[in-house]
Design an enzyme around this catalytic site. Sequence first.
Site, PDB file in Angstrom:
ATOM      1  N   GLU A 249      25.765 -68.224   4.956  1.00 13.04           N
ATOM      2  CA  GLU A 249      25.684 -68.476   6.589  1.00 13.04           C
ATOM      3  C   GLU A 249      25.846 -69.956   6.957  1.00 13.04           C
ATOM      4  O   GLU A 249      24.897 -70.707   6.317  1.00 13.04           O
ATOM      5  CB  GLU A 249      24.491 -67.579   7.316  1.00 13.04           C
ATOM      6  CG  GLU A 249      24.398 -66.258   7.092  1.00 13.04           C
ATOM      7  CD  GLU A 249      25.507 -65.819   7.879  1.00 13.04           C
ATOM      8  OE1 GLU A 249      26.222 -66.220   8.916  1.00 13.04           O
ATOM      9  OE2 GLU A 249      25.829 -64.404   7.540  1.00 13.04           O
ATOM     10  N   CYS A 283      21.789 -72.392  14.536  1.00 13.65           N
ATOM     11  CA  CYS A 283      23.100 -71.951  14.177  1.00 13.65           C
ATOM     12  C   CYS A 283      24.015 -71.240  15.405  1.00 13.65           C
ATOM     13  O   CYS A 283      25.107 -71.087  15.433  1.00 13.65           O
ATOM     14  CB  CYS A 283      23.362 -71.316  12.901  1.00 13.65           C
ATOM     15  SG  CYS A 283      22.352 -69.799  12.803  1.00 13.65           S
TER      16      CYS A 283
END
Length: 480
Positions: A249, A283
């Site tokens: 990720e 994020c």
Amino acid sequence: MSQSYALYIGGEWVKGENAALPNRNPSDLNDIVGHFDQASAGQVKQAIAAAREAQKAWDKTGLEARYSALMAIGNELITRKDELGELLSREEGKPLVEGKGEVYRSGQFFHYYAAEVLRQIDDRVASVRPGVEIETRREPLGVVGVISPWNFPMATAVWKIAPALAFGNAVVFKPANLVPASAWALTEIISRQGLPPGTFNLVTGSGREAGEALITSSHVHAITFTGSLEVGRRVAAATAANLVKCQLEMGSKNALIVLDDADLDVAVDAAFAGAYSGSGQKCTASSRLIVTEGVHDEFVARLTAKLADAKVGPALADGTVIGPIASDSQLAANRRWVDVALQEGATLAFGGKDVKVGSEGYYMQPVLFTDTTNDMTINRDEVFGPVACVIRVPDYEAALTTLNDTNYGLTAGLITRSLHWATDFKARAETGCVMVNLATAGTDYHVPFGGRKDSSFGPREQGRYAREFYTVVKTCYTKA
């Protein structure tokens, strides 16, 4: 002198072979949370060896014992959310309410995956050949290396650790060196649950040495990583060399679209929560705010007023809405981004200045730019701070085209009253997560999480989809 904290290898607390480093509170640089030992490459190898041996015993541990261990970890996290939330906020800088919420959510992850232990049901499949039975089984990979980021010191680590353990794997955990205290507290809880020694290991240390030793090892079976795109590519290259499974990720450049028919109260709240909560250090943060012409000016005015009312201050102080930036290097990067945006022609609608409070820390005002275009550097690269840019567009189609014009694809948001636009958006947004009339930041723990393009690589995290990464499938044929 503050307390020193050791590594945890093979069921024992072990002194690091490299010098311990201080963990400073970004709200008050005079406050040392603790000194944390640094693992050498050799100690990482020891942890991997211990995990390989322990995993065999953990895999054979009865389901109810594994379920009980994970439930106990979750229970303790939830029970101690106030205490551990304060520790988390103290070392990372997010407001206390967010720190407590993160610890509570971490407990929920362990509860969910404790239940998954008991839901591990294999499949029986009919064969095309008479008299033959087929079953597919899911078995643990073996040793999983977990590398977690600094912005969610506990939650991101836990949503990797909990499924790894639930599906019978052993873990070697390397947290971000900026936030070792939360990792140590989690490890201390896990250490008391009776897991076979070596099932869970903590190796605090630098990415250059400890992280490198983990990702280049041929004796781990999988690496799960959350962090920057640059480092993610390094992890992918290193694991590919040894044919080690990896899950990444990485970066993002999320956008929130606000249409002319939007409820502006909903829009402003979603933009603020998405772009500025956690000081924008997420994020899932919506750093691009794509707004149609009919509501552009009013939206900017309302959001600017909300920013002016938001208190910037120490993480543990009453009334703090936006805490400090996590580190001096991140604060310096944020300042550089402000300069870059101004040089490219953006208009500074609000913020950008350093903030003075009663303690020495890494404080800055939240930043809002207007008059930006999607080809500006600040709208192409990830800015990991409380910085958002408004992009004016004529209509929905232009907004959607702008949203998808990025190398990233993690989350996307739309604020509208139209079921038509909402339905179209969910189908055409090129991201892994789509939010309608919600902030782009904020996901549930029982459903898959991940992105597209440069944001993610490998199987999804969270929910039942986690088993795709943490298990290997075996197909068994039997002729009676």
